[in-house]
Design a protein around this motif. Structure first.
Motif, mmCIF file in Angstrom:
data_model
loop_
_atom_site.group_PDB
_atom_site.id
_atom_site.type_symbol
_atom_site.label_atom_id
_atom_site.label_comp_id
_atom_site.label_asym_id
_atom_site.label_seq_id
_atom_site.Cartn_x
_atom_site.Cartn_y
_atom_site.Cartn_z
ATOM 1 N N MET A 1 -22.204 9.857 -8.900
ATOM 2 C CA MET A 1 -21.026 9.097 -9.295
ATOM 3 C C MET A 1 -19.973 9.187 -8.186
ATOM 4 S SD MET A 1 -19.558 8.112 -12.541
ATOM 5 C CE MET A 1 -17.960 7.560 -12.925
ATOM 6 N N TRP A 2 -19.285 8.115 -7.978
ATOM 7 C CA TRP A 2 -18.204 8.052 -6.992
ATOM 8 C C TRP A 2 -16.947 8.614 -7.650
ATOM 9 C CZ3 TRP A 2 -18.751 6.959 -2.012
ATOM 10 C CH2 TRP A 2 -17.614 6.676 -1.245
ATOM 11 N N PRO A 3 -16.312 9.626 -7.061
ATOM 12 C CA PRO A 3 -15.128 10.230 -7.688
ATOM 13 C C PRO A 3 -14.007 9.210 -7.926
ATOM 14 C CG PRO A 3 -15.963 11.639 -5.957
ATOM 15 C CD PRO A 3 -16.713 10.341 -5.858
ATOM 16 N N MET A 4 -13.391 9.291 -9.082
ATOM 17 C CA MET A 4 -12.287 8.395 -9.441
ATOM 18 C C MET A 4 -11.159 8.494 -8.417
ATOM 19 S SD MET A 4 -11.235 6.197 -11.788
ATOM 20 C CE MET A 4 -12.003 6.563 -13.356
ATOM 21 N N ALA A 5 -10.897 9.697 -7.910
ATOM 22 C CA ALA A 5 -9.806 9.897 -6.951
ATOM 23 C C ALA A 5 -10.049 9.180 -5.627
ATOM 24 C CB ALA A 5 -9.603 11.395 -6.697
ATOM 25 N N TRP A 6 -11.288 8.768 -5.354
ATOM 26 C CA TRP A 6 -11.616 8.109 -4.093
ATOM 27 C C TRP A 6 -11.484 6.593 -4.182
ATOM 28 C CZ3 TRP A 6 -16.618 10.912 -2.071
ATOM 29 C CH2 TRP A 6 -16.341 12.277 -1.914
ATOM 30 N N THR A 7 -10.999 6.084 -5.294
ATOM 31 C CA THR A 7 -10.793 4.640 -5.409
ATOM 32 C C THR A 7 -9.398 4.292 -4.892
ATOM 33 O OG1 THR A 7 -10.042 4.857 -7.692
ATOM 34 C CG2 THR A 7 -12.383 4.390 -7.346
ATOM 35 N N GLY A 8 -9.156 3.014 -4.745
ATOM 36 C CA GLY A 8 -7.870 2.568 -4.225
ATOM 37 C C GLY A 8 -8.072 1.687 -3.013
ATOM 38 N N THR A 9 -7.064 1.623 -2.162
ATOM 39 C CA THR A 9 -7.071 0.733 -1.003
ATOM 40 C C THR A 9 -7.367 1.524 0.265
ATOM 41 O OG1 THR A 9 -5.474 -0.712 -2.082
ATOM 42 C CG2 THR A 9 -5.689 -0.931 0.303
ATOM 43 N N TRP A 10 -8.305 1.020 1.053
ATOM 44 C CA TRP A 10 -8.733 1.626 2.311
ATOM 45 C C TRP A 10 -8.515 0.614 3.421
ATOM 46 C CZ3 TRP A 10 -10.753 6.616 2.365
ATOM 47 C CH2 TRP A 10 -10.935 7.176 1.106
ATOM 48 N N ILE A 11 -7.959 1.056 4.550
ATOM 49 C CA ILE A 11 -7.628 0.128 5.628
ATOM 50 C C ILE A 11 -8.197 0.630 6.958
ATOM 51 C CG2 ILE A 11 -5.742 -0.977 6.920
ATOM 52 C CD1 ILE A 11 -4.112 -0.976 4.383
ATOM 53 N N ALA A 12 -8.780 -0.298 7.719
ATOM 54 C CA ALA A 12 -9.320 -0.014 9.051
ATOM 55 C C ALA A 12 -8.248 -0.259 10.103
ATOM 56 C CB ALA A 12 -10.529 -0.916 9.307
ATOM 57 N N PRO A 13 -8.444 0.233 11.327
ATOM 58 C CA PRO A 13 -7.466 -0.002 12.395
ATOM 59 C C PRO A 13 -7.191 -1.486 12.666
ATOM 60 C CG PRO A 13 -9.022 1.682 13.072
ATOM 61 C CD PRO A 13 -9.512 1.114 11.764
ATOM 62 N N ASP A 14 -8.168 -2.359 12.412
ATOM 63 C CA ASP A 14 -7.971 -3.804 12.622
ATOM 64 C C ASP A 14 -7.357 -4.485 11.392
ATOM 65 O OD1 ASP A 14 -10.116 -3.800 10.859
ATOM 66 O OD2 ASP A 14 -11.434 -4.991 12.144
ATOM 67 N N ARG A 15 -6.908 -3.685 10.396
ATOM 68 C CA ARG A 15 -6.249 -4.117 9.157
ATOM 69 C C ARG A 15 -7.229 -4.610 8.089
ATOM 70 N NH1 ARG A 15 -2.298 -1.721 8.072
ATOM 71 N NH2 ARG A 15 -1.244 -3.343 6.925
ATOM 72 N N LYS A 16 -8.546 -4.619 8.377
ATOM 73 C CA LYS A 16 -9.504 -4.964 7.327
ATOM 74 C C LYS A 16 -9.245 -4.050 6.150
ATOM 75 C CE LYS A 16 -13.508 -6.024 8.431
ATOM 76 N NZ LYS A 16 -14.633 -5.752 9.285
#
Length: 141
Positions: A1-16
């Motif tokens: 299972m993917w931990p609930m705390a690891w959800t949210g918004t993730w951003i790469a250096p190129d803003r992806k």
């Protein structure tokens, strides 16, 4: 299972931007060119048209080395292509697999792609929106 705390918004250096959200037992993934932009058009479907990179189904796996990753169905479920997001933490100058207790702001999601059953793309493996494959950092809301 993917931990609930690891959800949210993730951003790469190129803003992806990659947004992870729990929907019961699964994690839904949305990929956009930037934080305030609409999702990419995704892989071409064998039935015609394209799938948008919005609320894509994923499943949690571990590879042979025990590294946890989300496998995102970027095309037709079970056929591919797929987009993988490996959970890692920086240990000095290197990345290592993230343990279950890893704190989200110390995590790095490392993307990878895998060609689908009917794809014949050599450079982008059917998911051109995934490239370049820059590591993603969690963005506090």
């Amino acid at each position: 299972m993917w931990p609930m705390a690891w959800t949210g918004t993730w951003i790469a250096p190129d803003r992806k931007t990659v947004r992870l959200s729990h929907d019961g037992e699964r994690v839904l993934v949305t990929v956009c060119p930037g934080p305030d932009q609409p999702p990419y058009d995704g892989a071409e479907l064998p039935t015609g048209g394209t799938a948008r990179t919005e609320r894509l189904a994923s499943s949690t796996h571990r590879d042979k080395e025990g590294r946890r990753y989300l496998e995102v169905e970027a095309g037709v479920v079970g056929i591919g292509p797929t987009y993988q997001l490996y959970a890692a933490v920086r240990d000095g100058t290197e990345l290592r697999a993230a343990g279950d207790d890893a704190v989200v702001d110390q995590l790095v999601l490392v993307p990878n792609t895998m060609m689908g059953l009917y794809d014949d793309f050599e450079d982008d493996l059917g998911v051109p929106w995934a490239y370049p494959l820059h590591p993603l950092r969690w963005q506090a809301e």
